[in-house]
Design an enzyme around this catalytic site. Structure first.
Site, short mmCIF file in Angstrom:
data_model
loop_
_atom_site.label_atom_id
_atom_site.label_comp_id
_atom_site.label_asym_id
_atom_site.label_seq_id
_atom_site.Cartn_x
_atom_site.Cartn_y
_atom_site.Cartn_z
N GLY A 71 0.82 -1.20 0.00
CA GLY A 71 0.00 0.00 0.00
C GLY A 71 0.85 1.26 0.00
O GLY A 71 0.56 2.23 -0.69
N THR A 72 1.92 1.21 0.76
CA THR A 72 2.81 2.36 0.85
C THR A 72 3.37 2.71 -0.53
O THR A 72 3.45 3.89 -0.90
CB THR A 72 3.99 2.04 1.81
OG1 THR A 72 3.43 1.68 3.08
CG2 THR A 72 4.91 3.21 1.96
N ASN A 150 -7.57 3.98 9.19
CA ASN A 150 -7.17 2.70 9.77
C ASN A 150 -7.36 2.63 11.28
O ASN A 150 -7.59 1.57 11.83
CB ASN A 150 -5.72 2.39 9.41
CG ASN A 150 -4.80 3.58 9.57
OD1 ASN A 150 -5.07 4.65 9.03
ND2 ASN A 150 -3.73 3.41 10.32
N GLN A 178 -7.74 0.31 3.59
CA GLN A 178 -8.64 -0.25 4.61
C GLN A 178 -10.04 -0.57 4.10
O GLN A 178 -10.80 -1.20 4.82
CB GLN A 178 -8.72 0.70 5.82
CG GLN A 178 -7.44 0.78 6.64
CD GLN A 178 -7.06 -0.53 7.33
OE1 GLN A 178 -7.85 -1.46 7.44
NE2 GLN A 178 -5.82 -0.60 7.78
N SER A 198 -3.61 -2.84 -0.58
CA SER A 198 -2.52 -3.68 -0.11
C SER A 198 -3.02 -5.09 0.13
O SER A 198 -4.11 -5.29 0.69
CB SER A 198 -1.99 -3.08 1.20
OG SER A 198 -1.01 -3.91 1.75
N GLY A 199 -2.23 -6.09 -0.27
CA GLY A 199 -2.67 -7.48 -0.16
C GLY A 199 -2.91 -7.96 1.26
O GLY A 199 -3.93 -8.60 1.55
N HIS A 200 -2.00 -7.61 2.15
CA HIS A 200 -2.07 -8.24 3.47
C HIS A 200 -3.21 -7.74 4.34
O HIS A 200 -3.43 -8.24 5.43
CB HIS A 200 -0.73 -8.12 4.20
CG HIS A 200 -0.37 -6.75 4.68
ND1 HIS A 200 -0.41 -6.42 6.02
CD2 HIS A 200 0.03 -5.64 4.03
CE1 HIS A 200 -0.03 -5.16 6.16
NE2 HIS A 200 0.24 -4.67 4.96
N THR A 236 10.80 -7.94 -11.78
CA THR A 236 10.07 -9.19 -12.01
C THR A 236 8.93 -9.33 -11.01
O THR A 236 9.11 -9.08 -9.83
CB THR A 236 11.05 -10.39 -11.92
OG1 THR A 236 12.01 -10.23 -12.95
CG2 THR A 236 10.32 -11.71 -12.10
N CYS A 324 2.72 4.80 24.21
CA CYS A 324 3.71 3.85 24.68
C CYS A 324 3.93 2.70 23.75
O CYS A 324 5.00 2.11 23.73
CB CYS A 324 3.30 3.32 26.04
SG CYS A 324 3.42 4.59 27.29
C1 LIG Z 1 -4.64 3.35 5.54
C2 LIG Z 1 -3.36 2.63 5.25
N1 LIG Z 1 -2.56 3.05 4.26
C3 LIG Z 1 -1.41 2.44 3.97
C4 LIG Z 1 -0.96 1.36 4.69
C5 LIG Z 1 0.34 0.74 4.35
O1 LIG Z 1 0.17 -0.45 3.68
P1 LIG Z 1 1.41 -1.44 3.48
O2 LIG Z 1 1.68 -2.03 4.81
O3 LIG Z 1 0.93 -2.45 2.51
O4 LIG Z 1 2.52 -0.64 2.95
C6 LIG Z 1 -1.75 0.89 5.75
C7 LIG Z 1 -1.29 -0.24 6.58
O5 LIG Z 1 -0.99 -0.13 7.75
C8 LIG Z 1 -2.97 1.54 6.04
O6 LIG Z 1 -3.74 1.14 7.06
#
Ligand SMILES: Cc1ncc(COP(=O)(O)O)c(C=O)c1O
Ligand code: FES
Lengths: 394, 280
Positions: A71-72, A150, A178, A198-200, A236, A324
């Site tokens: 996602g980043t 998130n 999200q 993002s896949g995960h 790749t 914390c």
């Molecule tokens: C709103 C949002 N954007 C971006 C990300 C980043 O995704 P990734 O971990 O796949 O880079 C997250 C994950 O924590 C997210 O919650």
């Protein structure tokens, strides 16, 4: 001890059907999709299928999908591309509650000479669209607003925002990490130019993501190299990851109703029972426009890390907006932007469920968490009636 | 996830000496809800200056609770002077070590002890409250920082943050922290507290203008950084009426912001008798 996983906004379990779809491509089918031979070509065909599946779940064309690593990467690529393709425009609009994938990049760009406007939110986490309209300038290159938050699960009116952007001729990106699988959306109706997932977060593996770039929108790649993804994302392909993401998107389309009925009901029960059982508890974020799986609960006078560690003893996984846990010393930027009082912000816990949670999971948390809060409040020097905290200039 | 030792976990899950002492000889209080951790220490001291009982109440993370528990265990049975020899390092060692980002929890324990002893001896102010506030975000004074540098042999600004929290917020005090560090290495002269040039004999109108200017140019931008804002409503003699906006208006610590930041700044710059009040 069984794990009770309620941290699905952090990451999710790979769905067994996704894993099954991926497995042959680790072992027998290891060809390179770019190769000329049939052996690689077969993998290439499987990638096309994944692309079609992702496109179907977005409501876009397969050619508008670019696979990447996370996602980043999608967020970074969209923002940088929008700036690179409009060199005379120096202004970016985003919000104070974005994920660091957007926020830290925009802050970095500010140091490089770009200007940024960070839209605030009200105490329920909502944007003011008038403020957005007023912030648009003749040199605004991009509006980047997340689809859903998130931490709180608050959903932003992305369709309206994208329409404003379109009307004013400004490019628009949304971080939809999200929302995929939780809220149905259709890119035929929502005129954004870029979107990242993002896949995960959708029961596919870590290390794969996808972005949407609307046909006709100028694109400047982030990674240069080979001609993969039509030269728009060199390197790749993560074949197994992409195949997994494709399958996960297909499953998500089938499960989105389940998310909004069964999972939502579990979340609502968890939230309602905890608020009933624990005095001085509140929900962070507007309740009626939220992801169906997320609740951010704030318990006054206790500290989030302590709550999480005590929950951990029961195998319960959640996360906290407190200082914390994150290594920073201040509570989450999202809760601060909402003006959540410190007395609550430090004691905020996010539960994010998935289709793999059961009623028994919810019942266990409802049974144990009130005791934990009660214990920590007994240790705490702050009591409900005492009012003001001792002096400190924080 | 923090790597806590078994000893930290043990003192967190089953903390020793939790509670209040109704007839305590003295009480030491440090931190606040806004800071994210706070510790209230109760001591019962007999006629021979021996600590016969110690109890605590703590708001904070696991290591804050464990450090408090450890501290009470360590000082029970000691004379007050012996107890004062317990350093924050000793507290951390008792627990088998703390993650470095959490060292400030052990410092908080030591400070609570110092505050309690000051209270016992009838000193007007706990030692940690002396000095000038260097980090506004966490209310950390130069005295606390100098002491942490000396006692723990701190070498970097990051370490100062780990031990005292100073610098862990907005970051605008980082330069001052670097100066304090350089000074401790003998590199720099001590920070010269700049005596604010305070205008005398202002007319009412001049005073109002000056107050308005300082709020607009200094105070308001600084609150905006944290999502809040402030508006000048009226100046009535020496009373300044303001309204808090945005994040400030709903923040529990807004009264502190008002008194310790806004009022202090206006008093320094305009008139030492000014009183700032919030209109709602
Ligand atoms: C709103 C949002 N954007 C971006 C990300 C980043 O995704 P990734 O971990 O796949 O880079 C997250 C994950 O924590 C997210 O919650
Ligand atoms: S003043 Fe020190 S971190 Fe903000």
């Amino acid at each position: 001890m069984p794990v009770i996983y309620m941290d699905n906004n952090a990451t999710t379990k790979v769905d067994p059907a996704v894993l099954e779809e991926m497995l042959p491509y680790f072992s027998e089918q290891y060809g390179n999709p770019s190769s000329m031979h049939m052996f690689g070509g077969m993998v290439g065909r499987k990638l096309s299928e994944a692309r079609e599946r992702v496109a179907a779940s977005f409501g876009c064309q397969p050619g508008e999908i670019i696979f990447n690593a996370c996602g980043t990467e999608g967020d970074n690529t969209a923002i940088r591309s929008a700036l690179a393709s409009q060199p005379d425009k120096r202004h970016i609009i985003t919000t104070r509650v974005e994920h660091p994938a957007v926020l830290n990049l925009v802050k970095h760009l500010e140091r490089k000479g770009y200007e940024a406007t960070y839209l605030g939110v009200d105490e329920q986490g909502r944007l003011d669209l008038e403020e957005l309209r007023d912030a648009i300038r003749h040199d605004t290159a991009l509006i980047s607003v997340m689809f859903a938050n998130n931490e709180t699960g608050v959903i932003f009116p992305i369709k309206e925002i994208a329409e404003i952007a379109k009307e004013r001729g400004v490019l628009m990106h949304t971080d939809a990490v999200q929302v995929l699988g939780k809220v149905p959306f259709d890119l035929k109706d929502i005129p954004v130019d870029f979107l990242a997932v993002s896949g995960h977060k959708v029961h596919a593996p870590k290390g794969v993501g996808a972005m949407f770039v609307r046909k006709g929108v100028q694109f400047r790649p982030f990674m240069m190299g080979g001609h993969q993804e039509h030269g728009r994302r060199a390197g790749t392909e993560n074949t197994t990851g992409i195949i997994g993401l494709g399958k996960a998107c297909e499953l998500a389309m089938g499960n989105v109703t389940h998310e909004n009925t069964v999972v939502r009901a579990l979340r609502d029960k968890l939230e309602k029972k905890l608020i009933e059982a624990v005095p001085d508890t509140r929900i962070n974020g507007v309740v009626d426009s939220r992801l169906p799986n997320t609740t951010s609960l704030a318990f006054q006078f206790v500290e989030g890390e302590s709550i999480l560690l005590m929950l951990d003893a029961f195998g319960v996984c959640a996360s906290s907006g407190s200082a914390c846990t994150s290594g920073s010393l201040e509570p989450s930027h999202v809760l601060r932007a909402m003006g959540v009082p410190f007395t609550y912000a430090h004691g905020s816990i996010r539960f994010s469920l998935s289709r793999f949670n059961t009623e028994a999971d919810v019942d266990l948390v409802v049974a144990e968490l009130p005791k934990i809060i009660h214990r920590l409040r007994e240790i705490s020097p702050f009591k409900r009636t005492e009012g003001e905290a001792p002096a400190c200039t924080c | 996830m923090w790597e806590y030792t078994d000893k930290v976990r043990e003192h967190f899950i089953n903390p020793k000496n939790v509670g209040e002492i109704a007839d305590a000889s003295c009480v030491g209080e440090v931190g606040s809800l806004a800071c994210g951790d706070a510790l209230k220490l109760f001591l019962k001291v007999d006629e021979n200056d021996r600590i016969v009982d110690a109890k605590f109440q703590t708001f904070g993370c696991a290591s804050a609770i464990a450090s408090s528990s450890a501290l009470t265990e360590m000082i029970k049975g000691k004379t007050v002077d012996e107890a004062m020899d317990v350093s924050n390092q000793d507290i951390a060692e008792f627990l088998g070590g703390l993650p470095k980002e959490k060292m400030h929890c052990s410092v908080m324990g030591k400070e609570a002890l110092e505050a309690a002893v000051a209270n016992l001896r009838g000193l007007p102010m706990a030692p940690h409250e002396e000095g000038e506030v260097v980090c506004e975000c966490f209310g950390v004074t130069d005295t606390t920082i100098r002491k942490a540098i000396a006692e723990n042999n701190l070498k970097t600004v990051e370490e100062i943050t780990d031990f005292t929290k100073a610098g862990g917020g907005c970051g605008k005090c980082l330069d001052k922290l670097a100066d304090l560090l350089a000074e401790s290495k003998g590199g720099l002269k001590p920070l010269q507290p700049v005596a604010p040039a305070r205008p005398t004999g202002l007319t009412n109108l001049q005073r109002m203008k000056l107050i308005s200017k300082i709020i607009d140019e200094e105070i308001s931008p600084s609150l905006q950084k944290d999502g809040g804002n402030i508006e000048l409503v009226d100046v009535d003699g020496k009373t300044v009426l303001v309204q808090l906006r945005g994040a400030c208006s709903s923040c529990k610590s807004s009264q502190l912001t008002l008194k310790q930041f806004v009022e202090k700044r206006l008093r320094d710059a305009v008139d030492p008798d000014l009183v700032v009040e919030e209109v709602r």
